[in-house]
Write a protein that holds these residues in place. Sequence first.
Motif, PDB file in Angstrom:
ATOM      1  N   ALA A   1       0.827  -1.203   0.000  1.00 40.39           N
ATOM      2  CA  ALA A   1       0.000   0.000   0.000  1.00 40.39           C
ATOM      3  C   ALA A   1       0.864   1.258   0.000  1.00 40.39           C
ATOM      4  N   MET A   2       1.887   1.289   0.842  1.00 41.93           N
ATOM      5  CA  MET A   2       2.762   2.455   0.924  1.00 41.93           C
ATOM      6  C   MET A   2       3.565   2.630  -0.365  1.00 41.93           C
ATOM      7  N   PHE A   3       4.093   1.536  -0.875  1.00 38.99           N
ATOM      8  CA  PHE A   3       4.847   1.586  -2.125  1.00 38.99           C
ATOM      9  C   PHE A   3       3.948   2.064  -3.264  1.00 38.99           C
ATOM     10  N   GLY A   4       2.757   1.494  -3.351  1.00 35.30           N
ATOM     11  CA  GLY A   4       1.834   1.873  -4.413  1.00 35.30           C
ATOM     12  C   GLY A   4       1.481   3.352  -4.365  1.00 35.30           C
ATOM     13  N   GLY A   5       1.221   3.863  -3.169  1.00 36.75           N
ATOM     14  CA  GLY A   5       0.883   5.274  -3.024  1.00 36.75           C
ATOM     15  C   GLY A   5       1.998   6.192  -3.479  1.00 36.75           C
ATOM     16  N   MET A   6       3.224   5.889  -3.062  1.00 37.22           N
ATOM     17  CA  MET A   6       4.364   6.740  -3.418  1.00 37.22           C
ATOM     18  C   MET A   6       4.723   6.599  -4.896  1.00 37.22           C
ATOM     19  N   SER A   7       4.535   5.410  -5.451  1.00 44.70           N
ATOM     20  CA  SER A   7       4.830   5.216  -6.863  1.00 44.70           C
ATOM     21  C   SER A   7       3.831   5.985  -7.728  1.00 44.70           C
ATOM     22  N   VAL A   8       2.570   5.946  -7.358  1.00 44.81           N
ATOM     23  CA  VAL A   8       1.558   6.719  -8.083  1.00 44.81           C
ATOM     24  C   VAL A   8       1.867   8.211  -7.987  1.00 44.81           C
ATOM     25  N   TYR A   9       2.292   8.651  -6.801  1.00 44.03           N
ATOM     26  CA  TYR A   9       2.658  10.058  -6.639  1.00 44.03           C
ATOM     27  C   TYR A   9       3.792  10.433  -7.596  1.00 44.03           C
ATOM     28  N   GLY A  10       4.816   9.603  -7.647  1.00 37.84           N
ATOM     29  CA  GLY A  10       5.928   9.878  -8.546  1.00 37.84           C
ATOM     30  C   GLY A  10       5.515   9.865 -10.000  1.00 37.84           C
ATOM     31  N   LEU A  11       4.488   9.097 -10.311  1.00 41.19           N
ATOM     32  CA  LEU A  11       4.032   8.963 -11.688  1.00 41.19           C
ATOM     33  C   LEU A  11       3.198  10.161 -12.135  1.00 41.19           C
ATOM     34  N   VAL A  12       2.398  10.721 -11.241  1.00 43.72           N
ATOM     35  CA  VAL A  12       1.439  11.759 -11.651  1.00 43.72           C
ATOM     36  C   VAL A  12       1.833  13.171 -11.231  1.00 43.72           C
ATOM     37  N   THR A  13       2.740  13.314 -10.257  1.00 44.04           N
ATOM     38  CA  THR A  13       3.049  14.650  -9.771  1.00 44.04           C
ATOM     39  C   THR A  13       3.718  15.509 -10.843  1.00 44.04           C
ATOM     40  N   LYS A  14       3.412  16.784 -10.830  1.00 45.27           N
ATOM     41  CA  LYS A  14       4.050  17.737 -11.736  1.00 45.27           C
ATOM     42  C   LYS A  14       5.320  18.313 -11.113  1.00 45.27           C
ATOM     43  N   ARG A  15       5.508  18.038  -9.843  1.00 50.01           N
ATOM     44  CA  ARG A  15       6.694  18.555  -9.145  1.00 50.01           C
ATOM     45  C   ARG A  15       7.938  17.785  -9.576  1.00 50.01           C
ATOM     46  N   ASP A  16       9.010  18.510  -9.824  1.00 45.33           N
ATOM     47  CA  ASP A  16      10.272  17.883 -10.194  1.00 45.33           C
ATOM     48  C   ASP A  16      10.948  17.340  -8.935  1.00 45.33           C
ATOM     49  N   LEU A  17      11.137  16.016  -8.878  1.00 44.54           N
ATOM     50  CA  LEU A  17      11.715  15.382  -7.695  1.00 44.54           C
ATOM     51  C   LEU A  17      13.227  15.178  -7.811  1.00 44.54           C
ATOM     52  N   THR A  18      13.828  15.772  -8.838  1.00 45.62           N
ATOM     53  CA  THR A  18      15.266  15.589  -9.048  1.00 45.62           C
ATOM     54  C   THR A  18      16.075  16.002  -7.826  1.00 45.62           C
ATOM     55  N   SER A  19      15.634  17.072  -7.162  1.00 44.08           N
ATOM     56  CA  SER A  19      16.373  17.576  -6.002  1.00 44.08           C
ATOM     57  C   SER A  19      16.382  16.589  -4.843  1.00 44.08           C
TER      58      SER A  19
ATOM     59  N   LEU B   1      10.670   5.138   0.844  1.00 40.12           N
ATOM     60  CA  LEU B   1       9.444   5.736   0.320  1.00 40.12           C
ATOM     61  C   LEU B   1       9.799   6.881  -0.625  1.00 40.12           C
ATOM     62  N   GLY B   2      10.759   7.709  -0.219  1.00 38.79           N
ATOM     63  CA  GLY B   2      11.208   8.796  -1.082  1.00 38.79           C
ATOM     64  C   GLY B   2      11.808   8.273  -2.376  1.00 38.79           C
ATOM     65  N   LEU B   3      12.620   7.225  -2.271  1.00 47.05           N
ATOM     66  CA  LEU B   3      13.238   6.643  -3.467  1.00 47.05           C
ATOM     67  C   LEU B   3      12.192   6.052  -4.409  1.00 47.05           C
ATOM     68  N   THR B   4      11.115   5.522  -3.847  1.00 47.67           N
ATOM     69  CA  THR B   4      10.053   4.970  -4.689  1.00 47.67           C
ATOM     70  C   THR B   4       9.456   6.052  -5.586  1.00 47.67           C
ATOM     71  N   ALA B   5       9.123   7.202  -4.995  1.00 44.32           N
ATOM     72  CA  ALA B   5       8.571   8.306  -5.784  1.00 44.32           C
ATOM     73  C   ALA B   5       9.608   8.851  -6.755  1.00 44.32           C
ATOM     74  N   TYR B   6      10.826   9.038  -6.272  1.00 46.77           N
ATOM     75  CA  TYR B   6      11.913   9.580  -7.098  1.00 46.77           C
ATOM     76  C   TYR B   6      12.213   8.674  -8.286  1.00 46.77           C
ATOM     77  N   ASP B   7      12.354   7.384  -8.029  1.00 45.03           N
ATOM     78  CA  ASP B   7      12.684   6.442  -9.101  1.00 45.03           C
ATOM     79  C   ASP B   7      11.537   6.299 -10.094  1.00 45.03           C
TER      80      ASP B   7
END
Length: 236
Positions: free
Chosen positions: A123-141, A181-187
Amino acid sequence: MADNMIRNTGTVAHAQSVVNVFMRGVYLWMGIGLGITAVAAWYVLNNDAFMNFLYNNSTVLFGLIIVELGFVFAISMFLNKLSGTTVTLLFVAYSLLSGITLAPILALYTSASLARVFVACAAMFGGMSVYGLVTKRDLTSWGSFLFMGLIGIIVASLINMFLKSPAVHYIISYVGVLVFLGLTAYDTQKLRVMGESAPHDDRTAIRRATVYGALTLYLDFINLFLMLLRIAGDRR
């Protein structure tokens, strides 16, 4: 002007469709990898002779872990030089070895807590992965910060092997959950960008990129699961 708008809309829709196909392939191969790992771990856990062999031969277990790291290194460093089939076989072999080397750890916990932690992790992985997939925010930083956190976890874990401090153990685990969790969204965002720029007419390149992406998210999932298990798992 209207024709240009229609063409642009069509181009954007096509690009999004291509990315969706790419990401579905990534998640599919990640799921296959997790399935192979689960089956391998289940087999070892239910094979007393195999388990005793691993417990009584720590050198062999350590050797298997080194081989696992070698597979990850080979895929990461030589991705563009390997065929799609070779990359796939390395990923499958890694997933298989991962199940074998995880079995002695999983044996320390009850089946009920393993299932509970797995569901929470998914559940946690799925949530963060979806966030990384749809967010308009640049997570490079996030990259450098998360990398420093990962190095800190490794160093602290090595030190705590000698200190054997329960407090440090839990601090590492909680920090590890946040880092992975951060790496999941970032990756995930990084893979989305990779999907946008991949040469879609090159099937070998697509296969390599898809399996590489699956390995990346697989590692995030497994490490998140292990960190959560250290926090919420019930020991036998």
